[in-house]
Write an enzyme that holds these catalytic residues in place. Structure first.
Site, PDB file in Angstrom:
ATOM      1  N   LEU A  99     -27.687 -42.724  17.660  1.00  0.00           N
ATOM      2  CA  LEU A  99     -28.327 -43.036  18.942  1.00  0.00           C
ATOM      3  C   LEU A  99     -29.619 -42.246  19.132  1.00  0.00           C
ATOM      4  O   LEU A  99     -30.625 -42.797  19.589  1.00  0.00           O
ATOM      5  CB  LEU A  99     -27.349 -42.756  20.094  1.00  0.00           C
ATOM      6  N   ALA A 143     -18.133 -42.773  18.996  1.00  0.00           N
ATOM      7  CA  ALA A 143     -17.809 -42.158  20.290  1.00  0.00           C
ATOM      8  C   ALA A 143     -16.908 -43.082  21.092  1.00  0.00           C
ATOM      9  O   ALA A 143     -17.173 -44.277  21.202  1.00  0.00           O
ATOM     10  CB  ALA A 143     -19.091 -41.864  21.052  1.00  0.00           C
ATOM     11  N   GLN A 144     -15.868 -42.509  21.650  1.00  0.00           N
ATOM     12  CA  GLN A 144     -14.931 -43.340  22.407  1.00  0.00           C
ATOM     13  C   GLN A 144     -15.170 -43.233  23.902  1.00  0.00           C
ATOM     14  O   GLN A 144     -15.157 -44.222  24.621  1.00  0.00           O
ATOM     15  CB  GLN A 144     -13.489 -42.925  22.081  1.00  0.00           C
ATOM     16  N   SER A 164     -22.386 -41.371  16.642  1.00  0.00           N
ATOM     17  CA  SER A 164     -22.634 -42.152  17.861  1.00  0.00           C
ATOM     18  C   SER A 164     -21.752 -43.395  17.894  1.00  0.00           C
ATOM     19  O   SER A 164     -21.177 -43.735  18.924  1.00  0.00           O
ATOM     20  CB  SER A 164     -24.097 -42.592  17.923  1.00  0.00           C
ATOM     21  N   ARG A 196     -12.013 -28.434  27.247  1.00  0.00           N
ATOM     22  CA  ARG A 196     -11.622 -28.894  25.910  1.00  0.00           C
ATOM     23  C   ARG A 196     -11.216 -27.752  24.987  1.00  0.00           C
ATOM     24  O   ARG A 196     -10.260 -27.864  24.223  1.00  0.00           O
ATOM     25  CB  ARG A 196     -12.822 -29.645  25.328  1.00  0.00           C
ATOM     26  N   SER A 233     -22.771 -35.952  24.970  1.00  0.00           N
ATOM     27  CA  SER A 233     -23.544 -35.990  23.720  1.00  0.00           C
ATOM     28  C   SER A 233     -24.316 -37.290  23.551  1.00  0.00           C
ATOM     29  O   SER A 233     -25.491 -37.258  23.162  1.00  0.00           O
ATOM     30  CB  SER A 233     -22.652 -35.746  22.515  1.00  0.00           C
ATOM     31  N   GLY A 277     -17.717 -42.235  26.237  1.00  0.00           N
ATOM     32  CA  GLY A 277     -18.842 -42.936  26.844  1.00  0.00           C
ATOM     33  C   GLY A 277     -19.967 -41.996  27.170  1.00  0.00           C
ATOM     34  O   GLY A 277     -20.182 -41.014  26.463  1.00  0.00           O
TER      35      GLY A 277
HETATM   36  C1  SIN Z   1     -13.561 -38.375  23.811  1.00  0.00           C
HETATM   37  O1  SIN Z   1     -13.630 -39.566  24.080  1.00  0.00           O
HETATM   38  O2  SIN Z   1     -12.572 -37.699  23.989  1.00  0.00           O
HETATM   39  C2  SIN Z   1     -14.728 -37.723  23.202  1.00  0.00           C
HETATM   40  C3  SIN Z   1     -15.827 -37.687  24.163  1.00  0.00           C
HETATM   41  C4  SIN Z   1     -16.807 -36.655  23.732  1.00  0.00           C
HETATM   42  O3  SIN Z   1     -16.620 -35.986  22.736  1.00  0.00           O
HETATM   43  O4  SIN Z   1     -17.796 -36.487  24.444  1.00  0.00           O
END
Ligand code: SIN
Length: 506
Positions: free
Chosen positions: A17, A48-49, A45, A278, A377, A51
Site C-alpha cells: 500500500l 491485513a485483516q 498490506s 496487544r 499500519s 482494516g
Molecule cells: C488484526 O486484524 O488483528 C491486525 C490488525 C493490525 O495489525 O493492525
C-alpha cells in the site's frame, strides 16, 4: 554485463500500500515500481485483516485517535507525526473508497467500524469482516495498472542502493532472474515492508526480511527503534509458515481467550482482559504456552454461525486445518507481526540521505512509538506514502556519477532458517541479556561466514538495540529489566562505519 536504465522520475521499491500510494502521489512525474514478487503477493498490506483506523464516526475525533495512538506507543511516539496521521486519516480512507475499496457501510452510507484492542472507540474501517487488506490492495493495484504514469516491474529485487561520491542516493542495483540492472532515477522511495521473514513464526509474507532497512543502513541512513518488534497475540497455531492470523476484531466482537483447562485467563493479566494492549495479550498467551497450559481463541458464542460471512479468511484458515471455529476453539500463539523500527523519515518521507525516501513499515515516521496501535499500519502507509510520493516528485537530481559497487551478499537458505529460529528464540516476545547476546554473536558469526548483507545487518541492529535497551517498554519486554525507565528515549543508530547524518527538517 550489468544493464543500465535511467528512469526519468521516481523509483519506488516495493508494491504494497505504501509503495503504490507513493507511486500515485508522484504524478505528474512518472513512477517505476519494483516488486520482488508478483503484484499483490509478498506484501503484508494484502494480508491485513482488521482494516484502517480513522476517526470517521460522529462520536470520534482525530484527537481521540491520537490519544489512543500515543498511549499504545508507551511514551515513544512523535506527537507531531501522530497528529498528521490522525488528522489526515479520514480523508485517506475516503480516497481509497473512491478508488474502489469496498469498505463495509452502515445503513445510512457511513463507514461501518470495528472495535479493536486499545482503541477507545469502534474506529476501524473494515471490508467484509477480515478482507480489508485484500480488497484495498485489489483497488490499488487496478488503479496503478490503469495509470499511464506508473510502470510496474515484478520479479525484481533490490540488491544495493546506488550512491554518488557525496552519498546522495541515485538509484538501485536490482536483480531480475539472476541479471543485475543499474536503475538510476531522480528519487528513490523505499517501501519494502517489515521483518517478519526474519522470524520463524510470523504472520507476514516470509519474503519480508528487512532487506530495505538493511540496504538503507548499509548506505548510511539513520535507523530508529529497531528493537521494537510487535508480536500479534493470536496467530493460528497450526504449524504453518507463515502463520495465518486470527484478527483482533474477533476479540472486539467478544471472542475469549481460554487455556486448555477452559479458563478465561486474560482477566488475571490485565483489567481490560481480551481488549488489553496487544503486547500485554501476547505476553499473557506466551506465559500460558510456556507454562504448558495452552492458549485458544473461543469465538463460538461471539461469532458462531456467522463465521463464514463475517470472517471468511480466518474461517478458511481454520477449516484448512480441520478446525471448525463455529464449534471449536482455535489454537493460537504469538507471532512476529510488525516492525515499529525502520529508516528514519521526516513528515514528507525524506530520510537522512538525499535522494532517498521511505514509507510504510520499513520507515520510522515516529507514529508507532514502542507499540503500534491496531490498524494504524495501513493508515500510515496511505497517509505517509502519499506524502513521500508528493515530496519525491519535486526532486531533480543534478548530473553526477554513481560509485560502482557489487550486489550486497545474500544469505543462503539454511543460514536464513537458522537465523529465523534464533530471532524467535532470542529476540521474541520475552527477551533477556543472555539470549540477545547469543543472538548478536550468531549474527556476527554469520556475517563472517556469508558476508555483511542487508538481512544480517537488520537482524544485527534488532539484536544490538534490544540488548542496549535495558528496560521494558511497549512491545520490547526484557525479563531481566521488567520496568520502564524514565525518561522515555528513542533509539537512533547508524550502521557501524557509517557517519550519522542529521535527519533533514521538513
Ligand atoms: C488484526 O486484524 O488483528 C491486525 C490488525 C493490525 O495489525 O493492525
Amino acid at each position: 554485463m550489468t544493464e543500465r536504465i535511467h528512469h526519468d522520475g521516481v523509483l519506488v521499491v516495493g508494491a504494497g500500500l505504501a509503495g503504490l500510494t507513493a507511486a500515485m502521489a508522484a504524478a505528474p512525474r512518472k513512477a517505476l515500481v519494483l516488486s520482488p514478487t508478483p503484484l499483490n503477493t509478498g506484501c503484508s498490506s494484502a494480508w491485513a485483516q482488521g482494516g484502517m483506523a480513522a476517526a470517521l464516526g460522529e462520536d470520534d475525533a482525530p484527537a481521540l485517535h491520537a490519544a489512543d495512538t500515543l498511549a499504545a506507543g508507551a511514551g515513544l511516539c512523535d506527537p507531531a507525526m501522530v497528529e498528521i496521521l490522525t488528522r489526515e486519516g479520514p480523508d485517506a480512507v475516503r480516497h481509497l473508497a473512491d478508488l474502489g475499496a469496498p469498505f463495509d457501510r452502515t445503513a445510512d452510507g457511513g463507514f461501518a467500524q470495528s472495535l479493536e484492542a486499545a482503541h477507545g472507540r469502534a474506529r476501524v474501517a473494515r471490508v467484509k469482516g477480515d478482507q480489508a487488506g485484500r480488497e484495498i490492495m485489489r483497488a490499488m493495484t487496478v488503479a496503478a495498472y490503469v495509470s499511464p504514469l506508473i510502470t510496474t516491474r515484478a520479479g525484481v529485487r533490490a540488491r544495493r542502493l546506488l550512491q554518488d561520491a557525496d552519498g546522495r542516493v541515485r538509484g538501485v542495483l536490482a536483480e531480475q532472474k539472476g541479471r543485475l540492472i543499474e536503475i538510476t532515477a531522480d528519487a528513490v522511495i523505499l517501501a519494502t515492508g517489515g521483518i517478519g521473514g526474519l522470524y520463524a513464526v510470523t504472520t507476514t509474507p516470509a519474503e519480508l526480511k528487512g532487506e530495505g532497512l538493511g540496504l538503507a543502513a548499509l548506505a548510511g541512513a539513520v535507523i530508529a527503534d529497531p528493537e521494537f518488534v510487535q508480536f500479534h497475540p493470536t496467530a493460528i497455531d497450526i504449524g504453518r509458515d507463515p502463520a495465518p492470523l486470527a484478527t483482533e476484531a474477533l476479540r472486539g466482537e467478544g471472542a475469549k481467550l481460554l487455556n486448555a483447562r477452559g479458563e478465561a485467563f486474560m482477566a488475571a493479566y490485565h483489567e481490560a482482559a481480551e481488549l488489553a494492549p496487544r503486547d500485554v495479550v501476547a505476553r499473557a498467551i506466551h506465559a500460558e504456552l510456556e507454562a504448558g497450559r495452552g492458549a485458544f481463541l473461543d469465538a463460538r458464542a461471539a461469532v458462531g454461525e456467522h463465521f463464514p460471512d463475517e470472517f471468511p479468511a480466518v474461517f478458511a484458515a481454520c477449516m484448512s486445518a480441520g478446525i471448525d471455529p463455529r464449534y471449536q476453539v482455535i489454537p493460537v500463539a504469538p507471532a512476529c507481526h510488525y516492525h515499529m523500527g525502520g529508516v528514519v523519515t521526516n513528515a514528507t518521507g525524506a530520510t537522512s540521505l538525499t535522494g532517498l525516501y521511505a514509507a510504510g513499515e520499513c520507515a520510522a515516521t515516529g507514529v508507532h512509538g514502542a507499540n503500534r496501535l491496531a490498524s494504524n499500519s495501513l493508515l500510515e502507509a496511505a497517509v505517509f506514502g502519499a506524502r513521500a510520493g508528493a515530496a519525491a516528485r519535486e526532486l531533480t537530481a543534478p548530473a553526477g556519477r554513481v560509485v560502482a559497487g557489487e550486489a550486497l551478499p545474500d544469505l543462503p537458505a539454511p543460514a536464513l532458517a537458522e537465523l529465523r529460529r534464533a530471532m524467535t528464540r532470542d529476540a521474541g516476545v520475552v527477551r533477556d541479556a543472555e539470549g540477545l547476546t547469543r543472538l548478536a554473536r550468531t549474527v556476527e558469526a554469520m556475517k563472517a561466514r556469508h558476508g555483511e548483507g542487508p538481512i544480517l545487518v537488520t537482524a544485527g541492529l534488532v539484536a544490538a538495540a534490544a540488548l542496549a535497551r535495558r528496560e521494558s517498554r511497549g512491545a520490547h519486554y526484557r525479563a531481566d529489566f521488567p520496568q520502564a525507565k524514565d525518561p522515555p528515549a528513542r533509539t537512533f543508530v547508524t550502521h557501524p562505519g557509517q557517519q550519522a547524518l542529521k535527519v533533514a527538517a521538513e
